[in-house]
Design a protein around this motif. Structure first.
Motif, PDB file in Angstrom:
ATOM      1  N   LEU A 187       0.720  -1.101   0.084  1.00  0.00           N
ATOM      2  CA  LEU A 187       0.037   0.013  -0.083  1.00  0.00           C
ATOM      3  C   LEU A 187       0.880   1.415  -0.004  1.00  0.00           C
ATOM      4  CD1 LEU A 187      -2.592  -1.072   2.855  1.00  0.00           C
ATOM      5  CD2 LEU A 187      -2.910  -0.917   0.215  1.00  0.00           C
ATOM      6  N   PRO A 188       0.298   2.258  -0.637  1.00  0.00           N
ATOM      7  CA  PRO A 188       1.219   3.612  -0.529  1.00  0.00           C
ATOM      8  C   PRO A 188       1.510   4.073   0.923  1.00  0.00           C
ATOM      9  CG  PRO A 188      -0.645   3.535  -2.172  1.00  0.00           C
ATOM     10  CD  PRO A 188      -0.898   2.482  -1.561  1.00  0.00           C
ATOM     11  N   LYS A 189       2.517   4.279   0.981  1.00  0.00           N
ATOM     12  CA  LYS A 189       2.825   4.907   2.409  1.00  0.00           C
ATOM     13  C   LYS A 189       2.555   6.310   2.804  1.00  0.00           C
ATOM     14  CE  LYS A 189       6.525   1.457   3.188  1.00  0.00           C
ATOM     15  NZ  LYS A 189       7.762   1.062   3.595  1.00  0.00           N
ATOM     16  N   ASP A 190       2.559   6.773   1.547  1.00  0.00           N
ATOM     17  CA  ASP A 190       2.375   8.444   1.686  1.00  0.00           C
ATOM     18  C   ASP A 190       0.885   8.958   1.414  1.00  0.00           C
ATOM     19  OD1 ASP A 190       2.211   7.676  -0.883  1.00  0.00           O
ATOM     20  OD2 ASP A 190       2.927   9.614  -1.739  1.00  0.00           O
ATOM     21  N   ILE A 191      -0.043   7.959   1.619  1.00  0.00           N
ATOM     22  CA  ILE A 191      -1.474   8.375   1.450  1.00  0.00           C
ATOM     23  C   ILE A 191      -2.135   7.776   3.001  1.00  0.00           C
ATOM     24  CG2 ILE A 191      -3.477   7.998   0.298  1.00  0.00           C
ATOM     25  CD1 ILE A 191      -2.157   7.564  -2.096  1.00  0.00           C
ATOM     26  N   GLU A 192      -2.778   8.789   3.422  1.00  0.00           N
ATOM     27  CA  GLU A 192      -3.499   8.137   4.710  1.00  0.00           C
ATOM     28  C   GLU A 192      -4.462   7.110   4.714  1.00  0.00           C
ATOM     29  OE1 GLU A 192      -6.442  10.290   8.157  1.00  0.00           O
ATOM     30  OE2 GLU A 192      -5.536  11.608   6.481  1.00  0.00           O
ATOM     31  N   GLN A 193      -4.321   6.203   5.482  1.00  0.00           N
ATOM     32  CA  GLN A 193      -5.451   5.179   5.485  1.00  0.00           C
ATOM     33  C   GLN A 193      -6.546   5.370   6.406  1.00  0.00           C
ATOM     34  OE1 GLN A 193      -5.263   0.387   6.612  1.00  0.00           O
ATOM     35  NE2 GLN A 193      -3.631   1.263   5.398  1.00  0.00           N
ATOM     36  N   VAL A 194      -7.912   5.145   6.100  1.00  0.00           N
ATOM     37  CA  VAL A 194      -9.001   5.205   6.916  1.00  0.00           C
ATOM     38  C   VAL A 194      -9.921   4.211   6.787  1.00  0.00           C
ATOM     39  CG1 VAL A 194      -8.623   7.722   6.976  1.00  0.00           C
ATOM     40  CG2 VAL A 194     -10.257   6.739   5.220  1.00  0.00           C
TER      41      VAL A 194
END
Length: 231
Positions: free
Chosen positions: A205-212
């Protein structure tokens, strides 16, 4: 014409070494306008879709060991100058979908206005209705299935049991074979290249995008729309 590739390894049991299925789909976009749109708006939407379809967007699907990923390879774009001198620039939406069938979890790239999020959700059941309709698509016998996504949208899939992978483009799954063509609101996805490879599906998963969570995303969406004066 769809192209099938099998990567042959120099030794050992080839079938045992195949780890994933990789499929490239092209998207023929449909024009879209909101309810109550005037004739001029509809004409503009049709023109933009036609422009983007001159250089269709491409998407890559990878599936293996219960892991699924679907992402944009190449986006399409269109630029239109209106009578009042303003310019409309439109491109296909960037897509990044991860599904872990082993844990029944999906991660989807979703955007609100100008901010991206990775939204974690549980898997849903698509209530596919099988029909007796068949068609040859890219040299494969395909069967038609559909389901009502909502009151105004029906998703139609043409799948082949010759490739027993229960997945398809845009995060759809649950049929007894690979979906070679999918008809959805945004347009028609058609498989143009299929490969069997010895590569693992990349589920990073992209590490620079917030996961919600889905609930958090809906709350953020509502808040941001309110801040921008949107309903």
């Amino acid at each position: 014409m769809v192209i099938f590739h099998v990567i042959l390894l120099s030794c050992g049991n080839i079938a045992a070494q195949i780890k994933s299925l990789e499929v490239v789909y092209e998207l023929e976009e449909k024009p879209f306008w909101s309810g109550g749109a005037e004739a001029k708006e509809r004409e503009e939407a049709i023109s933009l879709a036609n422009m983007k379809n001159q250089n269709k967007a491409l998407y890559a699907l990878a599936f293996g060991n219960g892991h699924y990923r679907f992402q944009t390879m190449k986006s399409s774009a269109a630029i239109m100058r209106l009578d009042d001198g303003t310019t409309i620039t439109e491109s296909a939406v960037l897509v990044d979908e991860y599904i872990d069938f082993n844990t029944s979890v999906r991660y989807s790239l979703s955007e609100v206005i100008d901010k991206a999020f990775i939204v974690k959700t549980s898997l849903e059941d698509f209530n596919w209705e099988l029909t007796e309709e068949e068609a040859m698509i890219e040299g494969k016998l395909c069967h038609k299935a559909y389901f009502k996504k909502n009151e105004r949208e029906t998703v139609t899939a043409w799948f082949t049991t010759a490739i027993p992978a229960p997945v398809g483009p845009a995060g759809y799954y649950g049929l007894s074979g690979l979906i070679l063509r999918l008809e959805a609101r945004e347009g028609v996805y058609t498989a143009v290249n299929i490969e069997y490879t010895n590569k693992e599906v990349d589920m990073t998963l992209p590490k620079d995008i917030e996961q919600v969570s889905e609930e958090e995303f809906r709350a953020l969406e509502k808040k941001m729309f309110k801040e921008w004066g949107m309903k």
